[in-house]
Design a protein around this motif. Structure first.
Motif, PDB file in Angstrom:
ATOM      1  N   ARG A   1       0.850  -1.197   0.000  1.00 23.16           N
ATOM      2  CA  ARG A   1       0.000   0.000   0.000  1.00 23.16           C
ATOM      3  C   ARG A   1       0.883   1.244   0.000  1.00 23.16           C
ATOM      4  O   ARG A   1       1.613   1.497   0.959  1.00 23.16           O
ATOM      5  N   ILE A   2       0.838   1.995  -1.092  1.00 26.00           N
ATOM      6  CA  ILE A   2       1.626   3.225  -1.219  1.00 26.00           C
ATOM      7  C   ILE A   2       0.892   4.345  -0.489  1.00 26.00           C
ATOM      8  O   ILE A   2      -0.286   4.605  -0.739  1.00 26.00           O
ATOM      9  N   ILE A   3       1.591   5.025   0.400  1.00 28.12           N
ATOM     10  CA  ILE A   3       0.961   6.116   1.158  1.00 28.12           C
ATOM     11  C   ILE A   3       1.588   7.472   0.852  1.00 28.12           C
ATOM     12  O   ILE A   3       0.989   8.512   1.142  1.00 28.12           O
ATOM     13  N   HIS A   4       2.785   7.474   0.283  1.00 30.52           N
ATOM     14  CA  HIS A   4       3.439   8.707  -0.144  1.00 30.52           C
ATOM     15  C   HIS A   4       4.166   8.434  -1.457  1.00 30.52           C
ATOM     16  O   HIS A   4       4.801   7.396  -1.609  1.00 30.52           O
ATOM     17  N   SER A   5       4.068   9.388  -2.373  1.00 31.97           N
ATOM     18  CA  SER A   5       4.731   9.200  -3.664  1.00 31.97           C
ATOM     19  C   SER A   5       5.108  10.559  -4.248  1.00 31.97           C
ATOM     20  O   SER A   5       4.366  11.542  -4.088  1.00 31.97           O
ATOM     21  N   ARG A   6       6.250  10.584  -4.909  1.00 33.34           N
ATOM     22  CA  ARG A   6       6.679  11.822  -5.552  1.00 33.34           C
ATOM     23  C   ARG A   6       7.451  11.475  -6.825  1.00 33.34           C
ATOM     24  O   ARG A   6       8.309  10.591  -6.814  1.00 33.34           O
TER      25      ARG A   6
END
Length: 398
Positions: free
Chosen positions: A269-274
Protein backbone atom coordinates in the motif's frame (compact mmCIF):
# COMPACT_ATOMS: atom_id res chain seq x y z
CA UNK A 1 -26.03 73.34 3.20
CA UNK A 2 -25.36 70.48 5.62
CA UNK A 3 -28.86 69.11 5.03
CA UNK A 4 -28.28 69.10 1.27
CA UNK A 5 -24.98 67.24 1.65
CA UNK A 6 -26.63 64.72 4.00
CA UNK A 7 -29.49 64.12 1.57
CA UNK A 8 -27.02 63.67 -1.27
CA UNK A 9 -25.01 61.09 0.71
CA UNK A 10 -28.17 59.18 1.68
CA UNK A 11 -29.29 59.15 -1.95
CA UNK A 12 -25.86 57.89 -2.99
CA UNK A 13 -26.06 55.06 -0.47
CA UNK A 14 -29.44 54.01 -1.79
CA UNK A 15 -27.84 53.36 -5.19
CA UNK A 16 -25.76 50.59 -3.62
CA UNK A 17 -28.74 49.00 -1.86
CA UNK A 18 -30.84 48.25 -4.92
CA UNK A 19 -29.81 44.56 -5.08
CA UNK A 20 -28.48 42.53 -7.98
CA UNK A 21 -29.78 43.58 -11.37
CA UNK A 22 -29.83 40.01 -12.62
CA UNK A 23 -31.11 38.23 -9.51
CA UNK A 24 -33.44 35.26 -9.89
CA UNK A 25 -35.63 33.74 -7.21
CA UNK A 26 -34.81 30.18 -6.17
CA UNK A 27 -38.37 29.11 -6.85
CA UNK A 28 -37.99 30.20 -10.47
CA UNK A 29 -34.80 28.29 -11.34
CA UNK A 30 -33.53 24.72 -11.71
CA UNK A 31 -29.93 23.65 -11.15
CA UNK A 32 -28.31 21.84 -14.07
CA UNK A 33 -25.67 19.58 -12.55
CA UNK A 34 -24.82 17.37 -15.52
CA UNK A 35 -24.57 17.68 -19.30
CA UNK A 36 -24.08 15.03 -22.00
CA UNK A 37 -23.02 15.82 -25.56
CA UNK A 38 -23.84 13.44 -28.42
CA UNK A 39 -23.84 13.73 -32.21
CA UNK A 40 -27.19 15.06 -33.39
CA UNK A 41 -29.49 13.43 -35.92
CA UNK A 42 -31.00 16.67 -37.24
CA UNK A 43 -28.35 19.08 -35.96
CA UNK A 44 -24.69 19.15 -35.05
CA UNK A 45 -25.28 18.39 -31.38
CA UNK A 46 -27.71 16.54 -29.19
CA UNK A 47 -27.46 17.93 -25.64
CA UNK A 48 -28.90 16.23 -22.57
CA UNK A 49 -29.13 18.14 -19.30
CA UNK A 50 -29.74 16.69 -15.84
CA UNK A 51 -31.54 19.05 -13.43
CA UNK A 52 -31.87 17.97 -9.80
CA UNK A 53 -35.01 17.61 -7.72
CA UNK A 54 -33.58 18.93 -4.40
CA UNK A 55 -36.34 17.51 -2.21
CA UNK A 56 -35.48 13.94 -3.26
CA UNK A 57 -31.81 14.35 -2.33
CA UNK A 58 -32.71 15.08 1.29
CA UNK A 59 -33.67 12.03 3.36
CA UNK A 60 -36.10 14.09 5.43
CA UNK A 61 -38.06 15.42 2.46
CA UNK A 62 -37.69 12.55 -0.03
CA UNK A 63 -40.97 10.93 -1.05
CA UNK A 64 -39.79 8.34 -3.56
CA UNK A 65 -39.98 10.48 -6.70
CA UNK A 66 -37.23 10.79 -9.30
CA UNK A 67 -34.12 12.55 -7.92
CA UNK A 68 -33.52 14.42 -11.16
CA UNK A 69 -35.09 15.31 -14.50
CA UNK A 70 -33.30 14.65 -17.80
CA UNK A 71 -34.19 16.42 -21.04
CA UNK A 72 -32.60 16.20 -24.52
CA UNK A 73 -32.59 18.78 -27.29
CA UNK A 74 -30.85 19.10 -30.65
CA UNK A 75 -29.33 22.13 -32.36
CA UNK A 76 -26.40 23.49 -34.33
CA UNK A 77 -24.69 25.43 -31.52
CA UNK A 78 -24.38 24.83 -27.80
CA UNK A 79 -25.59 28.34 -27.01
CA UNK A 80 -28.75 27.86 -29.06
CA UNK A 81 -29.58 24.59 -27.31
CA UNK A 82 -28.87 25.92 -23.81
CA UNK A 83 -31.27 28.81 -24.31
CA UNK A 84 -33.99 26.60 -25.83
CA UNK A 85 -34.04 24.07 -22.97
CA UNK A 86 -37.28 25.56 -21.64
CA UNK A 87 -39.04 23.77 -24.45
CA UNK A 88 -39.03 20.96 -21.90
CA UNK A 89 -37.98 22.44 -18.54
CA UNK A 90 -40.49 24.62 -16.70
CA UNK A 91 -37.90 26.76 -14.90
CA UNK A 92 -34.87 28.73 -15.99
CA UNK A 93 -31.71 26.59 -15.91
CA UNK A 94 -28.63 27.63 -13.94
CA UNK A 95 -25.36 26.03 -15.11
CA UNK A 96 -23.05 27.45 -12.42
CA UNK A 97 -23.24 24.30 -10.27
CA UNK A 98 -22.63 21.80 -13.06
CA UNK A 99 -20.56 18.84 -11.83
CA UNK A 100 -20.06 16.70 -14.92
CA UNK A 101 -19.82 17.06 -18.70
CA UNK A 102 -19.87 13.75 -20.59
CA UNK A 103 -19.06 13.45 -24.29
CA UNK A 104 -19.65 10.51 -26.59
CA UNK A 105 -16.83 8.79 -28.45
CA UNK A 106 -18.34 10.01 -31.74
CA UNK A 107 -18.08 13.63 -30.58
CA UNK A 108 -14.48 13.06 -29.45
CA UNK A 109 -13.56 11.58 -32.84
CA UNK A 110 -15.28 14.39 -34.70
CA UNK A 111 -13.65 17.23 -32.76
CA UNK A 112 -14.70 19.30 -29.78
CA UNK A 113 -13.58 22.88 -30.34
CA UNK A 114 -17.05 24.29 -31.00
CA UNK A 115 -18.69 23.17 -27.77
CA UNK A 116 -15.52 23.75 -25.72
CA UNK A 117 -15.61 27.34 -26.95
CA UNK A 118 -19.14 27.68 -25.56
CA UNK A 119 -18.16 26.19 -22.19
CA UNK A 120 -15.18 28.57 -21.92
CA UNK A 121 -17.09 31.71 -22.89
CA UNK A 122 -20.24 31.18 -20.83
CA UNK A 123 -19.99 33.35 -17.71
CA UNK A 124 -22.31 31.05 -15.73
CA UNK A 125 -20.30 27.88 -16.27
CA UNK A 126 -17.33 27.30 -13.97
CA UNK A 127 -14.37 25.20 -15.03
CA UNK A 128 -14.33 22.84 -12.04
CA UNK A 129 -16.56 20.10 -13.48
CA UNK A 130 -15.39 16.60 -14.42
CA UNK A 131 -14.70 16.21 -18.15
CA UNK A 132 -15.43 12.58 -19.15
CA UNK A 133 -15.87 10.48 -22.30
CA UNK A 134 -18.12 7.42 -22.62
CA UNK A 135 -16.42 4.68 -24.63
CA UNK A 136 -19.54 2.99 -26.02
CA UNK A 137 -23.11 4.10 -26.58
CA UNK A 138 -24.66 7.49 -25.90
CA UNK A 139 -23.36 10.00 -23.40
CA UNK A 140 -26.97 10.75 -22.48
CA UNK A 141 -27.43 7.21 -21.15
CA UNK A 142 -24.78 7.83 -18.48
CA UNK A 143 -26.83 10.70 -17.03
CA UNK A 144 -29.89 8.47 -16.77
CA UNK A 145 -28.42 5.59 -14.73
CA UNK A 146 -29.57 5.92 -11.11
CA UNK A 147 -27.50 4.91 -8.09
CA UNK A 148 -28.71 4.08 -4.60
CA UNK A 149 -26.30 6.15 -2.49
CA UNK A 150 -25.87 9.30 -4.58
CA UNK A 151 -29.21 9.27 -6.37
CA UNK A 152 -28.20 11.79 -9.02
CA UNK A 153 -25.98 10.36 -11.77
CA UNK A 154 -23.81 13.49 -11.95
CA UNK A 155 -23.29 13.67 -8.20
CA UNK A 156 -22.43 9.97 -8.11
CA UNK A 157 -19.85 10.37 -10.88
CA UNK A 158 -18.28 13.37 -9.14
CA UNK A 159 -17.78 11.46 -5.90
CA UNK A 160 -16.71 8.31 -7.77
CA UNK A 161 -13.98 10.14 -9.70
CA UNK A 162 -12.67 11.89 -6.60
CA UNK A 163 -12.56 8.68 -4.55
CA UNK A 164 -10.97 6.69 -7.37
CA UNK A 165 -8.24 9.29 -7.73
CA UNK A 166 -7.45 9.33 -4.00
CA UNK A 167 -7.56 5.60 -3.24
CA UNK A 168 -6.16 3.90 -6.33
CA UNK A 169 -5.33 6.22 -9.21
CA UNK A 170 -8.09 5.57 -11.73
CA UNK A 171 -8.93 9.17 -12.66
CA UNK A 172 -6.56 11.80 -14.12
CA UNK A 173 -8.74 14.52 -12.51
CA UNK A 174 -9.19 16.54 -15.70
CA UNK A 175 -11.18 19.76 -15.61
CA UNK A 176 -12.05 22.05 -18.53
CA UNK A 177 -9.03 24.28 -17.87
CA UNK A 178 -6.68 21.26 -17.81
CA UNK A 179 -8.00 20.04 -21.16
CA UNK A 180 -7.77 23.46 -22.81
CA UNK A 181 -4.27 24.10 -21.46
CA UNK A 182 -3.06 20.77 -22.89
CA UNK A 183 -4.91 21.49 -26.14
CA UNK A 184 -3.11 24.80 -26.63
CA UNK A 185 0.33 23.64 -25.40
CA UNK A 186 3.10 22.67 -27.82
CA UNK A 187 4.57 19.86 -25.70
CA UNK A 188 1.51 18.08 -24.29
CA UNK A 189 -1.63 16.44 -25.66
CA UNK A 190 -4.97 16.23 -23.77
CA UNK A 191 -6.36 13.23 -21.90
CA UNK A 192 -9.55 12.50 -20.00
CA UNK A 193 -11.15 9.64 -18.09
CA UNK A 194 -13.61 7.36 -19.85
CA UNK A 195 -16.56 5.48 -18.39
CA UNK A 196 -18.87 2.74 -19.58
CA UNK A 197 -22.24 1.40 -18.51
CA UNK A 198 -22.14 -2.13 -17.16
CA UNK A 199 -25.58 -3.70 -17.49
CA UNK A 200 -28.78 -2.58 -19.15
CA UNK A 201 -28.94 1.25 -19.53
CA UNK A 202 -32.74 1.25 -19.93
CA UNK A 203 -33.28 -0.70 -16.70
CA UNK A 204 -30.66 1.46 -14.98
CA UNK A 205 -32.77 4.54 -15.71
CA UNK A 206 -35.75 3.07 -13.84
CA UNK A 207 -36.54 3.97 -10.22
CA UNK A 208 -36.40 0.23 -9.55
CA UNK A 209 -32.62 0.49 -9.88
CA UNK A 210 -32.60 2.48 -6.62
CA UNK A 211 -34.27 -0.37 -4.73
CA UNK A 212 -31.83 -3.16 -5.60
CA UNK A 213 -28.57 -4.23 -3.98
CA UNK A 214 -27.41 -5.73 -7.29
CA UNK A 215 -28.07 -2.97 -9.79
CA UNK A 216 -29.40 -3.52 -13.30
CA UNK A 217 -26.83 -1.00 -14.56
CA UNK A 218 -23.90 0.86 -13.07
CA UNK A 219 -21.46 3.41 -14.50
CA UNK A 220 -17.84 2.29 -14.12
CA UNK A 221 -14.54 4.10 -14.68
CA UNK A 222 -13.10 2.35 -17.71
CA UNK A 223 -9.87 3.78 -19.16
CA UNK A 224 -7.90 6.88 -20.19
CA UNK A 225 -8.76 8.60 -23.47
CA UNK A 226 -5.93 10.21 -25.45
CA UNK A 227 -6.22 13.03 -27.97
CA UNK A 228 -4.20 14.61 -30.74
CA UNK A 229 -5.22 18.25 -30.75
CA UNK A 230 -9.02 18.07 -30.30
CA UNK A 231 -9.63 14.57 -31.67
CA UNK A 232 -9.67 11.21 -29.91
CA UNK A 233 -6.95 8.73 -30.97
CA UNK A 234 -7.15 5.84 -28.48
CA UNK A 235 -7.36 4.64 -24.88
CA UNK A 236 -5.19 3.11 -22.19
CA UNK A 237 -6.76 0.47 -19.88
CA UNK A 238 -7.45 1.32 -16.27
CA UNK A 239 -4.26 -0.39 -15.03
CA UNK A 240 -2.15 1.78 -17.31
CA UNK A 241 -4.12 4.86 -16.30
CA UNK A 242 -2.46 4.51 -12.91
CA UNK A 243 0.93 4.09 -14.57
CA UNK A 244 0.24 7.36 -16.41
CA UNK A 245 -0.55 9.07 -13.10
CA UNK A 246 2.85 7.97 -11.73
CA UNK A 247 4.45 10.06 -14.49
CA UNK A 248 2.30 13.07 -13.57
CA UNK A 249 3.09 13.04 -9.83
CA UNK A 250 -0.62 12.46 -9.16
CA UNK A 251 -0.54 9.23 -7.15
CA UNK A 252 -1.93 9.99 -3.69
CA UNK A 253 -2.47 6.43 -2.53
CA UNK A 254 -2.68 3.04 -4.24
CA UNK A 255 -2.09 -0.70 -3.90
CA UNK A 256 0.66 -2.32 -5.97
CA UNK A 257 0.27 -6.08 -6.37
CA UNK A 258 3.71 -7.46 -7.22
CA UNK A 259 3.94 -11.02 -8.66
CA UNK A 260 6.51 -13.34 -7.09
CA UNK A 261 6.03 -16.61 -8.97
CA UNK A 262 3.52 -19.50 -8.86
CA UNK A 263 0.58 -17.06 -9.00
CA UNK A 264 1.61 -15.54 -5.68
CA UNK A 265 1.59 -11.82 -4.94
CA UNK A 266 2.77 -9.27 -2.43
CA UNK A 267 0.51 -6.23 -1.96
CA UNK A 268 2.16 -2.92 -1.03
CA UNK A 269 0.00 0.00 0.00
CA UNK A 270 1.63 3.23 -1.22
CA UNK A 271 0.96 6.12 1.16
CA UNK A 272 3.44 8.71 -0.14
CA UNK A 273 4.73 9.20 -3.66
CA UNK A 274 6.68 11.82 -5.55
CA UNK A 275 7.78 11.94 -9.19
CA UNK A 276 10.34 14.28 -10.70
CA UNK A 277 10.90 14.68 -14.44
CA UNK A 278 13.98 16.01 -16.22
CA UNK A 279 14.11 16.67 -19.95
CA UNK A 280 16.93 17.40 -22.37
CA UNK A 281 17.94 16.97 -26.01
CA UNK A 282 20.98 14.74 -26.40
CA UNK A 283 22.51 13.50 -29.66
CA UNK A 284 19.59 14.86 -31.65
CA UNK A 285 16.75 13.23 -29.71
CA UNK A 286 14.85 13.90 -26.48
CA UNK A 287 16.18 12.33 -23.32
CA UNK A 288 13.66 12.09 -20.46
CA UNK A 289 14.47 10.94 -16.95
CA UNK A 290 11.72 9.98 -14.50
CA UNK A 291 12.58 9.64 -10.81
CA UNK A 292 9.85 7.99 -8.73
CA UNK A 293 10.15 7.91 -4.95
CA UNK A 294 7.47 6.17 -2.89
CA UNK A 295 6.93 4.61 0.50
CA UNK A 296 4.29 2.34 1.95
CA UNK A 297 3.59 -0.76 3.98
CA UNK A 298 2.83 -4.38 3.21
CA UNK A 299 -0.90 -4.98 3.00
CA UNK A 300 -0.78 -8.67 2.12
CA UNK A 301 1.99 -11.15 1.42
CA UNK A 302 2.12 -14.65 -0.02
CA UNK A 303 5.59 -14.52 -1.47
CA UNK A 304 7.34 -17.19 0.54
CA UNK A 305 9.08 -17.72 3.86
CA UNK A 306 10.70 -14.30 4.26
CA UNK A 307 9.98 -13.02 7.80
CA UNK A 308 9.46 -9.28 7.98
CA UNK A 309 11.36 -8.88 11.21
CA UNK A 310 14.58 -9.13 9.16
CA UNK A 311 16.00 -6.22 7.17
CA UNK A 312 17.08 -8.50 4.30
CA UNK A 313 13.43 -9.35 3.60
CA UNK A 314 12.52 -5.66 3.34
CA UNK A 315 15.37 -5.01 0.92
CA UNK A 316 14.34 -7.96 -1.21
CA UNK A 317 10.70 -6.83 -1.39
CA UNK A 318 11.68 -3.23 -2.12
CA UNK A 319 13.75 -4.39 -5.07
CA UNK A 320 10.85 -6.46 -6.41
CA UNK A 321 8.50 -3.46 -6.26
CA UNK A 322 11.07 -1.15 -7.86
CA UNK A 323 11.66 -3.53 -10.77
CA UNK A 324 7.94 -4.15 -11.23
CA UNK A 325 7.01 -0.45 -11.34
CA UNK A 326 9.89 0.36 -13.65
CA UNK A 327 8.79 -2.38 -16.05
CA UNK A 328 5.08 -1.49 -16.03
CA UNK A 329 5.53 2.27 -16.43
CA UNK A 330 8.13 1.71 -19.14
CA UNK A 331 5.76 -0.56 -21.09
CA UNK A 332 2.99 2.02 -20.89
CA UNK A 333 5.19 4.87 -22.15
CA UNK A 334 6.59 2.70 -24.97
CA UNK A 335 3.05 1.75 -26.02
CA UNK A 336 2.00 5.41 -26.24
CA UNK A 337 5.16 6.30 -28.17
CA UNK A 338 4.93 3.55 -30.77
CA UNK A 339 1.16 2.99 -31.16
CA UNK A 340 -0.19 6.53 -30.80
CA UNK A 341 2.75 8.93 -31.04
CA UNK A 342 1.14 11.58 -28.81
CA UNK A 343 2.94 13.16 -25.87
CA UNK A 344 0.23 12.94 -23.22
CA UNK A 345 2.90 13.14 -20.50
CA UNK A 346 4.00 16.73 -21.08
CA UNK A 347 7.60 15.71 -21.70
CA UNK A 348 7.80 18.46 -24.33
CA UNK A 349 6.73 21.03 -21.74
CA UNK A 350 9.46 19.77 -19.44
CA UNK A 351 12.15 20.07 -22.12
CA UNK A 352 10.91 23.55 -23.03
CA UNK A 353 11.01 24.70 -19.40
CA UNK A 354 14.43 23.23 -18.64
CA UNK A 355 16.14 23.70 -22.03
CA UNK A 356 14.14 26.25 -24.06
CA UNK A 357 16.84 26.86 -26.69
CA UNK A 358 17.20 23.17 -27.53
CA UNK A 359 13.43 22.67 -27.57
CA UNK A 360 12.84 25.47 -30.08
CA UNK A 361 14.17 23.32 -32.93
CA UNK A 362 11.63 20.55 -32.21
CA UNK A 363 8.67 22.69 -31.20
CA UNK A 364 6.67 22.37 -34.43
CA UNK A 365 7.13 18.60 -34.72
CA UNK A 366 7.38 17.56 -31.11
CA UNK A 367 5.17 14.46 -31.42
CA UNK A 368 7.55 13.03 -34.02
CA UNK A 369 10.51 13.71 -31.72
CA UNK A 370 8.63 12.19 -28.79
CA UNK A 371 8.29 8.90 -30.65
CA UNK A 372 12.09 8.61 -30.71
CA UNK A 373 12.67 9.86 -27.17
CA UNK A 374 14.84 7.88 -24.77
CA UNK A 375 12.99 7.34 -21.49
CA UNK A 376 14.95 6.44 -18.37
CA UNK A 377 13.00 5.45 -15.27
CA UNK A 378 14.45 5.35 -11.79
CA UNK A 379 12.39 3.94 -8.90
CA UNK A 380 13.13 4.10 -5.19
CA UNK A 381 10.66 2.30 -2.90
CA UNK A 382 10.79 2.22 0.89
CA UNK A 383 8.71 -0.26 2.89
CA UNK A 384 8.13 1.30 6.31
CA UNK A 385 6.31 -1.51 8.07
CA UNK A 386 4.54 -4.83 7.62
CA UNK A 387 1.05 -3.95 8.81
CA UNK A 388 -0.01 -5.31 12.19
CA UNK A 389 2.22 -8.38 12.17
CA UNK A 390 5.69 -9.27 10.92
CA UNK A 391 4.78 -12.94 10.50
CA UNK A 392 1.69 -13.49 8.38
CA UNK A 393 -0.54 -16.55 8.29
CA UNK A 394 1.78 -18.28 5.79
CA UNK A 395 4.73 -18.32 8.21
CA UNK A 396 2.64 -19.02 11.32
CA UNK A 397 1.06 -22.06 9.60
CA UNK A 398 4.50 -23.53 9.00
Amino acid sequence: MKKKVLCFLLSLQLLFLTGCWDQRELAAVSMAIGMAVDVGENGLYKITVEAINPAELNDQTASGNAPSVVFTLEGNTMSEIAHKMNIGFSKSLIFSHMKTVIISKEIAEKGMLQFIDFLERNREIRDDFNFIMVDEGKAADVLKVLYTIQKSSSLKLTRQMSTGSKLWGSDPDIRLTDFVNALTATGREPVMATVHISGNPKKGASMDNLKKSELDAIVEIDSLAMFRDEKFVGTLPIEQTRDYLWTQNKIKMTIVSVPCGNENYMALRIIHSRTKVKGDIQNGKPHIKLSIRAEGYINGNFCGPYPLNESSSYLMYEKKVEDYLKEQIGKMIHKVQKEYGVDIFGFGETVEQQNPKKYKKYKENWDEAFQQAQIDIETDIKIRRAGLTSKGALLRKK
